[in-house]
Motif scaffolding. Structure first.
Motif, PDB file in Angstrom:
ATOM      1  N   UNK A 287      -1.402  -1.504  -9.110  1.00  0.00           N
ATOM      2  CA  UNK A 287      -2.334  -2.424  -9.762  1.00  0.00           C
ATOM      3  C   UNK A 287      -3.774  -1.939  -9.668  1.00  0.00           C
ATOM      4  N   UNK A 288      -4.043  -1.111  -8.675  1.00  0.00           N
ATOM      5  CA  UNK A 288      -5.400  -0.633  -8.418  1.00  0.00           C
ATOM      6  C   UNK A 288      -5.297   0.654  -7.618  1.00  0.00           C
TER       7      UNK A 288
ATOM      8  N   UNK B  66       2.045  10.255  -9.741  1.00  0.00           N
ATOM      9  CA  UNK B  66       2.832   9.425  -8.827  1.00  0.00           C
ATOM     10  C   UNK B  66       2.300   8.002  -8.685  1.00  0.00           C
ATOM     11  N   UNK B  67       1.220   7.672  -9.395  1.00  0.00           N
ATOM     12  CA  UNK B  67       0.574   6.373  -9.207  1.00  0.00           C
ATOM     13  C   UNK B  67       1.022   5.304 -10.193  1.00  0.00           C
TER      14      UNK B  67
ATOM     15  N   UNK C 182       0.819  -1.212   0.000  1.00  0.00           N
ATOM     16  CA  UNK C 182       0.000   0.000   0.000  1.00  0.00           C
ATOM     17  C   UNK C 182       0.852   1.260   0.000  1.00  0.00           C
ATOM     18  N   UNK C 183       0.520   2.169  -0.911  1.00  0.00           N
ATOM     19  CA  UNK C 183       1.036   3.535  -0.878  1.00  0.00           C
ATOM     20  C   UNK C 183      -0.134   4.480  -0.643  1.00  0.00           C
TER      21      UNK C 183
ATOM     22  N   UNK D 225      -8.331   9.738 -13.236  1.00  0.00           N
ATOM     23  CA  UNK D 225      -7.287   9.976 -14.238  1.00  0.00           C
ATOM     24  C   UNK D 225      -6.263   8.844 -14.250  1.00  0.00           C
ATOM     25  N   UNK D 226      -5.952   8.284 -13.087  1.00  0.00           N
ATOM     26  CA  UNK D 226      -5.028   7.143 -13.044  1.00  0.00           C
ATOM     27  C   UNK D 226      -5.625   5.938 -13.774  1.00  0.00           C
TER      28      UNK D 226
END
Length: 383
Positions: free
Chosen positions: A81-82, A76-77, A35-36, A96-97
């Motif tokens: 994966x999600x 930054x993403x 997780x970020x 947007x990601x």
């Protein structure tokens, strides 16, 4: 599984229920996935990346400044994966990601812009932008998490283009090891509460949503021997701040024992105030769930709350507290309910004990995180 969690609020900058939700969900998710966290602020540490609005937009409408943060988050993403966004402040970044990186986007709806028209006071024309961002993200999301069954109904009513199968209920949670009765009294002494007299307690932001003006009028007429504690800050607008101050001045002139704590208290002090309150009051006019009611219940305190949104899914009327209909008699109903709970200490004690039991048994954050990960796995399995 590499997940990017997007939010405006994150410790130490937590001022509302959505921030509390993300704080504890992130703690549990971090044990289950890679997780970020992406949030507002300055600096990076421990898988938390903070983003600030562009300096070129200093002084611009808050919605535009928010969108600049969303763009920074999106950049930054890469490699996730999600992505999972919370509130309109972060929804556009998640959307947007999804488009840029081709990854699934999960939205947790803590409130809905169409049901908060008073936000136009705060955002001006930016309210149209926040509404657009929320609608765009929700309608395109791979899954939308509603924090209550009532919230799910609101989402589908506000956004009928959304497929029902994409809206999932995952209730808010509570850390009942952290939120538990604390019988110390130093916090009461610091804010000036008389330990020999019962008090009604409110904890929340000064907003239209939280129904604070209704409360200030309702407590004028409660038993004069009962104190009133108001942990109330972060006004949405100068207008609501001014209205609150005027009503507070009128209330203070009409009765003794009214205590306003305008600053954000440390969590241990809030827990102590919750523990000793004769009753906690939540007069919200709109509330998808209301984590603060769970916090009070976990501290063994009975709750008087408005019968709106997801509150009845938390507060069991007559068992863990009393629910008051949001109608023309609302303020008088609050007065009667508060007097009834404070006046019957045996019943209040039973409600408090039942509330603690309910919070422990049904709303643990570990269970919330596991349900959330199962949702992620289902989406990625379909991708």
């Amino acid at each position: 599984m590499r997940v990017g969690l997007l939010t405006r609020e994150y410790p130490p900058d937590v001022y509302g229920g959505a921030g509390v939700h993300v704080e504890f969900l992130a703690r549990e998710l971090g044990r289950l996935v890679d997780l970020d966290v992406h949030c507002w602020g300055e600096g990076h540490a421990d898988n938390v990346r903070r983003h600030r609005s562009w300096s070129a937009l200093d002084g611009a409408n808050d919605a535009l400044r928010t969108f600049s943060v969303d763009l920074a988050m999106t950049a930054a993403l890469q490699g996730r994966d999600l992505v999972h966004s919370h509130t309109w402040y972060a929804n556009l970044g998640g959307h947007l990601a999804k488009l840029l990186y081709g990854v699934p986007h999960v939205v947790t709806a803590h409130s809905l812009e169409p049901l908060r028209p008073w936000k136009a006071e705060q955002l001006g024309g930016g309210y149209a932008l926040s509404s657009w961002a929320e609608r765009t993200a929700i309608e395109a999301a791979d899954a939308v998490v509603a924090v209550s069954g009532a919230m799910r109904e609101d989402i589908l009513r506000c956004y009928p283009a959304l497929e029902e199968s994409r809206v999932h209920v995952v209730h808010n949670g509570i850390d009942t090891d952290l939120y538990r009765p604390d019988h110390g009294t130093d916090a009461l002494d610091r804010v000036g509460l008389d330990r020999t007299r019962p008090y009604v307690l409110f904890v929340g932001r000064i907003t239209r949503q939280k129904g604070v003006p209704h409360l200030l009028r309702a407590v004028r007429d409660i038993d004069p021997g009962v104190q009133v504690g108001l942990c109330a800050g972060a006004p949405d607008t100068p207008e609501i701040d001014r209205e609150f101050r005027e009503l507070f001045a009128e209330l203070s002139a009409a009765r003794e024992g009214v205590h306003w704590i305008p600053k954000m208290l440390p969590r241990p002090e809030v827990i102590q105030l919750l523990t000793h309150a004769a009753v906690f009051v939540c007069p919200s006019v709109y509330e998808p769930l209301g984590i603060v009611n769970l916090e009070a219940m976990a501290c063994g305190t009975p709750v008087v709350a408005s019968r709106v949104g997801g509150i009845p899914e938390v507060v069991a009327d007559g068992e863990t507290g009393v629910l008051v209909d949001l109608d023309d008699d609302f303020e008088a109903g609050l007065t009667r309910a508060l007097d009834a709970v404070v006046g019957d200490t045996a019943a209040a004690r039973r409600m408090g004990e039942a509330g603690r039991e309910r919070a422990v048994g049904e709303f643990g954050w570990d269970a919330v995180a596991r349900r959330t990960v199962r949702l992620y796995e289902g989406i990625l399995g379909e991708a």
